[in-house]
Motif scaffolding. Sequence first.
Motif, PDB file in Angstrom:
ATOM      1  N   VAL A   1     -28.179  21.756  34.394  1.00  0.00           N
ATOM      2  CA  VAL A   1     -27.657  20.457  33.973  1.00  0.00           C
ATOM      3  C   VAL A   1     -26.233  20.308  34.496  1.00  0.00           C
ATOM      4  O   VAL A   1     -25.428  21.242  34.403  1.00  0.00           O
ATOM      5  CB  VAL A   1     -27.660  20.335  32.430  1.00  0.00           C
ATOM      6  CG1 VAL A   1     -27.127  18.980  31.996  1.00  0.00           C
ATOM      7  CG2 VAL A   1     -29.057  20.551  31.862  1.00  0.00           C
ATOM      8  N   GLY A   2     -25.903  19.136  35.043  1.00  0.00           N
ATOM      9  CA  GLY A   2     -24.528  18.853  35.415  1.00  0.00           C
ATOM     10  C   GLY A   2     -23.686  18.627  34.167  1.00  0.00           C
ATOM     11  O   GLY A   2     -24.189  18.210  33.123  1.00  0.00           O
ATOM     12  N   TYR A   3     -22.401  18.931  34.269  1.00  0.00           N
ATOM     13  CA  TYR A   3     -21.523  18.753  33.109  1.00  0.00           C
ATOM     14  C   TYR A   3     -20.178  18.176  33.529  1.00  0.00           C
ATOM     15  O   TYR A   3     -19.797  18.187  34.707  1.00  0.00           O
ATOM     16  CB  TYR A   3     -21.321  20.077  32.374  1.00  0.00           C
ATOM     17  CG  TYR A   3     -20.340  21.018  33.051  1.00  0.00           C
ATOM     18  CD1 TYR A   3     -18.987  21.022  32.703  1.00  0.00           C
ATOM     19  CD2 TYR A   3     -20.757  21.887  34.050  1.00  0.00           C
ATOM     20  CE1 TYR A   3     -18.092  21.870  33.333  1.00  0.00           C
ATOM     21  CE2 TYR A   3     -19.867  22.735  34.686  1.00  0.00           C
ATOM     22  CZ  TYR A   3     -18.533  22.727  34.316  1.00  0.00           C
ATOM     23  OH  TYR A   3     -17.641  23.560  34.950  1.00  0.00           O
ATOM     24  N   LEU A   4     -19.451  17.698  32.535  1.00  0.00           N
ATOM     25  CA  LEU A   4     -18.085  17.191  32.725  1.00  0.00           C
ATOM     26  C   LEU A   4     -17.131  17.982  31.832  1.00  0.00           C
ATOM     27  O   LEU A   4     -17.418  18.175  30.646  1.00  0.00           O
ATOM     28  CB  LEU A   4     -17.998  15.712  32.332  1.00  0.00           C
ATOM     29  CG  LEU A   4     -18.872  14.723  33.093  1.00  0.00           C
ATOM     30  CD1 LEU A   4     -18.792  13.348  32.436  1.00  0.00           C
ATOM     31  CD2 LEU A   4     -18.428  14.636  34.541  1.00  0.00           C
ATOM     32  N   PRO A   5     -16.006  18.448  32.352  1.00  0.00           N
ATOM     33  CA  PRO A   5     -15.003  19.044  31.475  1.00  0.00           C
ATOM     34  C   PRO A   5     -14.524  18.015  30.453  1.00  0.00           C
ATOM     35  O   PRO A   5     -14.470  16.820  30.743  1.00  0.00           O
ATOM     36  CB  PRO A   5     -13.871  19.425  32.444  1.00  0.00           C
ATOM     37  CG  PRO A   5     -14.534  19.557  33.784  1.00  0.00           C
ATOM     38  CD  PRO A   5     -15.607  18.504  33.780  1.00  0.00           C
ATOM     39  N   ASP A   6     -14.186  18.486  29.270  1.00  0.00           N
ATOM     40  CA  ASP A   6     -13.714  17.560  28.240  1.00  0.00           C
ATOM     41  C   ASP A   6     -12.574  18.150  27.429  1.00  0.00           C
ATOM     42  O   ASP A   6     -12.262  17.662  26.345  1.00  0.00           O
ATOM     43  CB  ASP A   6     -14.865  17.161  27.309  1.00  0.00           C
ATOM     44  CG  ASP A   6     -14.552  15.890  26.515  1.00  0.00           C
ATOM     45  OD1 ASP A   6     -14.086  14.914  27.141  1.00  0.00           O
ATOM     46  OD2 ASP A   6     -14.748  15.884  25.287  1.00  0.00           O
ATOM     47  N   GLY A   7     -11.950  19.205  27.918  1.00  0.00           N
ATOM     48  CA  GLY A   7     -10.820  19.789  27.215  1.00  0.00           C
ATOM     49  C   GLY A   7     -11.254  20.568  25.993  1.00  0.00           C
ATOM     50  O   GLY A   7     -12.379  20.459  25.518  1.00  0.00           O
ATOM     51  N   GLY A   8     -10.353  21.412  25.487  1.00  0.00           N
ATOM     52  CA  GLY A   8     -10.645  22.131  24.261  1.00  0.00           C
ATOM     53  C   GLY A   8     -11.850  23.033  24.394  1.00  0.00           C
ATOM     54  O   GLY A   8     -12.050  23.719  25.400  1.00  0.00           O
ATOM     55  N   ASP A   9     -12.680  23.026  23.346  1.00  0.00           N
ATOM     56  CA  ASP A   9     -13.808  23.953  23.289  1.00  0.00           C
ATOM     57  C   ASP A   9     -15.130  23.264  23.571  1.00  0.00           C
ATOM     58  O   ASP A   9     -16.181  23.749  23.163  1.00  0.00           O
ATOM     59  CB  ASP A   9     -13.865  24.629  21.914  1.00  0.00           C
ATOM     60  CG  ASP A   9     -14.180  23.639  20.789  1.00  0.00           C
ATOM     61  OD1 ASP A   9     -14.063  22.416  21.042  1.00  0.00           O
ATOM     62  OD2 ASP A   9     -14.535  24.077  19.685  1.00  0.00           O
ATOM     63  N   ARG A  10     -15.109  22.129  24.278  1.00  0.00           N
ATOM     64  CA  ARG A  10     -16.371  21.453  24.521  1.00  0.00           C
ATOM     65  C   ARG A  10     -16.459  20.910  25.935  1.00  0.00           C
ATOM     66  O   ARG A  10     -15.441  20.662  26.595  1.00  0.00           O
ATOM     67  CB  ARG A  10     -16.591  20.324  23.517  1.00  0.00           C
ATOM     68  CG  ARG A  10     -15.784  19.059  23.757  1.00  0.00           C
ATOM     69  CD  ARG A  10     -16.072  18.020  22.679  1.00  0.00           C
ATOM     70  NE  ARG A  10     -15.730  16.663  23.114  1.00  0.00           N
ATOM     71  CZ  ARG A  10     -15.946  15.561  22.400  1.00  0.00           C
ATOM     72  NH1 ARG A  10     -16.513  15.651  21.212  1.00  0.00           N
ATOM     73  NH2 ARG A  10     -15.634  14.369  22.886  1.00  0.00           N
ATOM     74  N   ILE A  11     -17.708  20.772  26.393  1.00  0.00           N
ATOM     75  CA  ILE A  11     -18.007  20.100  27.647  1.00  0.00           C
ATOM     76  C   ILE A  11     -18.999  18.989  27.336  1.00  0.00           C
ATOM     77  O   ILE A  11     -19.572  18.940  26.242  1.00  0.00           O
ATOM     78  CB  ILE A  11     -18.584  21.067  28.696  1.00  0.00           C
ATOM     79  CG1 ILE A  11     -19.888  21.715  28.184  1.00  0.00           C
ATOM     80  CG2 ILE A  11     -17.558  22.117  29.090  1.00  0.00           C
ATOM     81  CD1 ILE A  11     -20.585  22.599  29.205  1.00  0.00           C
ATOM     82  N   LEU A  12     -19.220  18.099  28.305  1.00  0.00           N
ATOM     83  CA  LEU A  12     -20.137  16.987  28.122  1.00  0.00           C
ATOM     84  C   LEU A  12     -21.291  17.100  29.111  1.00  0.00           C
ATOM     85  O   LEU A  12     -21.089  17.452  30.279  1.00  0.00           O
ATOM     86  CB  LEU A  12     -19.432  15.639  28.337  1.00  0.00           C
ATOM     87  CG  LEU A  12     -18.220  15.335  27.461  1.00  0.00           C
ATOM     88  CD1 LEU A  12     -17.653  13.967  27.821  1.00  0.00           C
ATOM     89  CD2 LEU A  12     -18.576  15.399  25.975  1.00  0.00           C
TER      90      LEU A  12
ATOM     91  N   ARG B   1      -8.067  13.333  35.464  1.00  0.00           N
ATOM     92  CA  ARG B   1      -6.975  13.822  34.605  1.00  0.00           C
ATOM     93  C   ARG B   1      -7.489  14.886  33.643  1.00  0.00           C
ATOM     94  O   ARG B   1      -6.860  15.941  33.459  1.00  0.00           O
ATOM     95  CB  ARG B   1      -6.357  12.659  33.829  1.00  0.00           C
ATOM     96  CG  ARG B   1      -5.633  11.620  34.671  1.00  0.00           C
ATOM     97  CD  ARG B   1      -5.181  10.442  33.805  1.00  0.00           C
ATOM     98  NE  ARG B   1      -4.708   9.328  34.590  1.00  0.00           N
ATOM     99  CZ  ARG B   1      -3.418   9.122  34.922  1.00  0.00           C
ATOM    100  NH1 ARG B   1      -2.500   9.979  34.520  1.00  0.00           N
ATOM    101  NH2 ARG B   1      -3.077   8.072  35.648  1.00  0.00           N
ATOM    102  N   VAL B   2      -8.634  14.605  33.027  1.00  0.00           N
ATOM    103  CA  VAL B   2      -9.216  15.567  32.084  1.00  0.00           C
ATOM    104  C   VAL B   2      -9.568  16.874  32.795  1.00  0.00           C
ATOM    105  O   VAL B   2      -9.342  17.970  32.263  1.00  0.00           O
ATOM    106  CB  VAL B   2     -10.456  14.965  31.398  1.00  0.00           C
ATOM    107  CG1 VAL B   2     -11.182  16.024  30.572  1.00  0.00           C
ATOM    108  CG2 VAL B   2     -10.070  13.797  30.511  1.00  0.00           C
ATOM    109  N   ASN B   3     -10.121  16.771  34.009  1.00  0.00           N
ATOM    110  CA  ASN B   3     -10.461  17.976  34.762  1.00  0.00           C
ATOM    111  C   ASN B   3      -9.224  18.853  34.978  1.00  0.00           C
ATOM    112  O   ASN B   3      -9.279  20.081  34.822  1.00  0.00           O
ATOM    113  CB  ASN B   3     -11.055  17.600  36.118  1.00  0.00           C
ATOM    114  CG  ASN B   3     -12.365  16.849  35.997  1.00  0.00           C
ATOM    115  OD1 ASN B   3     -12.985  16.798  34.937  1.00  0.00           O
ATOM    116  ND2 ASN B   3     -12.797  16.240  37.091  1.00  0.00           N
ATOM    117  N   CYS B   4      -8.118  18.246  35.343  1.00  0.00           N
ATOM    118  CA  CYS B   4      -6.886  18.988  35.588  1.00  0.00           C
ATOM    119  C   CYS B   4      -6.357  19.624  34.305  1.00  0.00           C
ATOM    120  O   CYS B   4      -5.953  20.793  34.284  1.00  0.00           O
ATOM    121  CB  CYS B   4      -5.826  18.075  36.194  1.00  0.00           C
ATOM    122  SG  CYS B   4      -6.164  17.525  37.878  1.00  0.00           S
ATOM    123  N   LEU B   5      -6.351  18.850  33.230  1.00  0.00           N
ATOM    124  CA  LEU B   5      -5.830  19.360  31.957  1.00  0.00           C
ATOM    125  C   LEU B   5      -6.693  20.499  31.428  1.00  0.00           C
ATOM    126  O   LEU B   5      -6.178  21.486  30.899  1.00  0.00           O
ATOM    127  CB  LEU B   5      -5.746  18.228  30.941  1.00  0.00           C
ATOM    128  CG  LEU B   5      -4.723  17.126  31.256  1.00  0.00           C
ATOM    129  CD1 LEU B   5      -4.854  15.972  30.267  1.00  0.00           C
ATOM    130  CD2 LEU B   5      -3.303  17.682  31.239  1.00  0.00           C
TER     131      LEU B   5
END
Length: 280
Positions: free
Chosen positions: A47-58, A183-187
């Motif tokens: 499954v593809g995902y998106l970084p979302d900061g903290g302890d979770r991904i989307l 921006r989220v990816n970088c953070l």
Amino acid sequence: MPNPFNEQIIEEFRANKGRMGGHFEGARLILLTTTGARTGTPHTAPVGYLPDGGDRILVIASAGGAPHHPDWYRNLLAHPEVTVENGAFTYRARAEPLTGEERDRAFARAVEAEPGWAAYQEKTDRVIPVVALHEIAQDGPPNINAGSFGEAIKVVHDAFRRELTQIRKEMSSGTSTLGAQLRVNCLTFCQGLHNHHNGEDLGMFPLLADRHPSAAPALARLREEHQRIAALAEDLRRAVSAEDTDRDTARAEVERLTTELEAHLTYEEQQLIPLLDATT
């Protein structure tokens, strides 16, 4: 029934610790294992995902714009606890489908980064779900997909290299503005790097210093490099957090961080992998 195409992806992903070639080269991909809603048996899907900061991904249950939700989505609705493999780590997670404005904002971010998500939504009458996967904290060290301490550090480093390569690619494409997902990816990258180096400073380095006193100069250099990299990561964080930052400005900060980090990772591997393998 097993999907031969998925099985091939799963095999390559596991064999190469998350590094993919061909169509999926550079893609952000995880292996998601859910519990069958009807059968109760485990099912694994790439499954593809998106970084979302903290302890979770989307993750997005697009199914390529098919009229029905993918099986893995129906499974996690019935059994929200799942297993995530990201190449470097395997961990348990709690699945939470996003709703309302939170779902819409996350999907808009995804579309901004990759318009293909919008094309999938246009193909179907269903609202494509967006699911947050929250890592479940565990006691003890993380489950790294490696057979030795030396291999573990290389696996983790390569995961950082892949993500940084992807961010640099994203910085070089698109409009002059800096999108919300980028921006989220970088953070997220900066936070992950901070956590990794903090863990080394507090855990690995004291252990190696105790068992290998001759490594003191190398460990001192690595600690100093951690401080320099932390300063560069903070410069990048400030740049991408500013509303008026353009891609050129952010790209320059990414390149500064990349140069310093790559040299650091290479030196660390040269110095520490022999010590870590000797320790085991």
